[in-house]
Scaffold this active site. Structure first.
Site, PDB file in Angstrom:
ATOM      1  N   SER A  46     -84.858 -51.662  84.820  1.00  0.00           N
ATOM      2  CA  SER A  46     -83.373 -51.974  84.943  1.00  0.00           C
ATOM      3  C   SER A  46     -82.896 -50.891  86.242  1.00  0.00           C
ATOM      4  CB  SER A  46     -82.715 -51.641  83.895  1.00  0.00           C
ATOM      5  OG  SER A  46     -81.168 -51.348  83.990  1.00  0.00           O
ATOM      6  N   TYR A  73     -80.375 -45.444  76.379  1.00  0.00           N
ATOM      7  CA  TYR A  73     -80.916 -46.683  77.013  1.00  0.00           C
ATOM      8  C   TYR A  73     -81.744 -46.359  78.429  1.00  0.00           C
ATOM      9  CZ  TYR A  73     -81.493 -51.184  79.434  1.00  0.00           C
ATOM     10  OH  TYR A  73     -81.802 -51.965  80.358  1.00  0.00           O
ATOM     11  N   LYS A 125     -85.839 -46.338  79.937  1.00  0.00           N
ATOM     12  CA  LYS A 125     -86.362 -47.143  81.190  1.00  0.00           C
ATOM     13  C   LYS A 125     -87.007 -46.073  82.176  1.00  0.00           C
ATOM     14  CE  LYS A 125     -85.264 -51.311  79.805  1.00  0.00           C
ATOM     15  NZ  LYS A 125     -86.476 -52.023  79.044  1.00  0.00           N
TER      16      LYS A 125
END
Ligand code: UDP
Length: 339
Positions: free
Chosen positions: A125, A150, A154
């Site tokens: 992302s 989150y 990544k």
């Protein structure tokens, strides 16, 4: 033709990618544990492609499940979509996010090593960049401190992949850094299925337009941007899916065995202009107002997608208008309204 495992294949991006791969003749196996999805997109994939799909329910943190699957199927490649993706939820439940997103990654890479499966594509992302110093951002930009657990997962997964690829030169790894995926398949047979109240802008817009939400709040109009709202790079999910096909096709021609690519349009769009464009494209009266900034939001980010164009031969083809029209068709389809 390669046989490809898609983890999280029942999810939004996994399902769109499955369609593109099947239409190109690849042999695709989908797995999903349905923890953040259900089987409704699987029907849509079959309707669009006219093919029966090979789906297995299971969790990619489960090493026994993976071992049995890899023993049975002789995969050439893995595309790893399965991950938790809600920024808000990750702040409330960090352990759940670290446990799920990191463990699924390590278990998969381990079983791949055991069965000599060497091609791995990871759903990353643009959140790995945080607020970049230079915009449009390219792949050489440093990772800033992640804004959420989150985002940290990544970053950690990309680091993990770097280390595994350094230790195992047979592994060919690609991380695809998604900007803001929006829209749905033009058939309106598959699309995004947010759980509960959507956090993301476009599902919130379409749900407000259809009458499920009272009003859209635009988070802030005093940023250093032309109209004061944040800037993002909104990419049609079908364009995004096609980048995975290109990655599968080109993975053995990369300059190194671990590469990262930005997947974006290269154009920054303000939140307010997206909302206005939605109203223009759909002719729907959307109730919206300006509210305070959302904590943790990045002011502006959009991609420099040159590397993907040069090395994958990929670029976006679909416009923001098409994204919004397709998102709206999908929302109407969900509500069983004529489209
Ligand atoms: N946004 C908004 N109202 C909403 C949801 C999102 O104004 O109800 C804004 C948000 O502040 C951000 C942009 O839309 O500037 C994109 O938000 P999203 O959560 O979709 O993606 P991300 O922030 O992860 O790029």
């Amino acid at each position: 033709m390669k046989k490809i495992l898609l983890t999280g294949g029942a999810g939004y991006i996994g399902a769109h990618t499955a369609v593109e791969l099947i239409q190109k003749g690849f042999d695709v196996v989908l797995i999903d544990d349905f923890s953040k999805s259900d089987n409704s997109l699987l029907d849509g994939i079959e309707k669009i492609t006219g093919k029966k799909i090979n789906f297995v329910e299971g969790d990619c943190k489960d090493s026994t499940f993976l071992d049995q699957l890899f023993r049975k199927e002789k995969f050439d490649s893995v595309i790893h979509f399965a991950a938790y993706k809600s920024v808000n939820e990750s702040v409330r439940e960090p352990l759940m996010y670290y446990n799920n997103n990191l463990r699924s990654m390590t278990e998969l890479l381990q079983v791949m090593g055991k069965y000599n499966v060497n091609e791995f594509i990871f759903s990353s992302s643009c959140t790995v960049y945080g607020q970049p110093d230079v915009i449009p951002v390219d792949e050489t930009a440093p990772f800033k401190k992640a804004e959420s657990p989150y985002g940290a997962t990544k970053q950690m997964c990309e680091r993990l992949l770097e280390d595994v690829a350094a230790a195992n030169k047979n592994l060919k790894a690609i991380s695809l850094r998604y900007f803001n995926p929006v829209g749905a398949h033009p058939s309106a047979l598959i699309g995004e299925l947010p759980i509960g109240v959507p956090n993301n802008l476009v599902p919130y817009v379409t749900q407000t337009a259809i009458g499920l939400r009272e009003k859209l709040v635009i988070f802030g109009n005093n940023y250093q941007t032309p109209d004061g709202s944040c800037i993002r790079d909104f990419i049609h999910v079908v364009d995004l899916a096609q980048a995975h096909v290109k990655s599968i096709e080109k993975i053995n021609e990369m300059p190194s065995n671990n590469e990262a690519f930005n997947l974006g349009t290269g154009e920054g769009v303000t939140v307010l202009s997206l909302v206005k464009k939605f109203i223009e494209v759909t002719n729907v009266n959307l109730n919206y107002e300006i509210g305070p900034r959302r904590t943790g939001d990045i002011e502006k980010v959009y991609a420099n997608p040159t590397k993907a164009k040069d090395l994958l031969g990929w670029q976006t083809r679909l416009s923001l208008e098409e994204s919004l029209r397709d998102a709206w068709r999908w929302e109407q389809k969900l509500a069983n309204k004529p489209i």
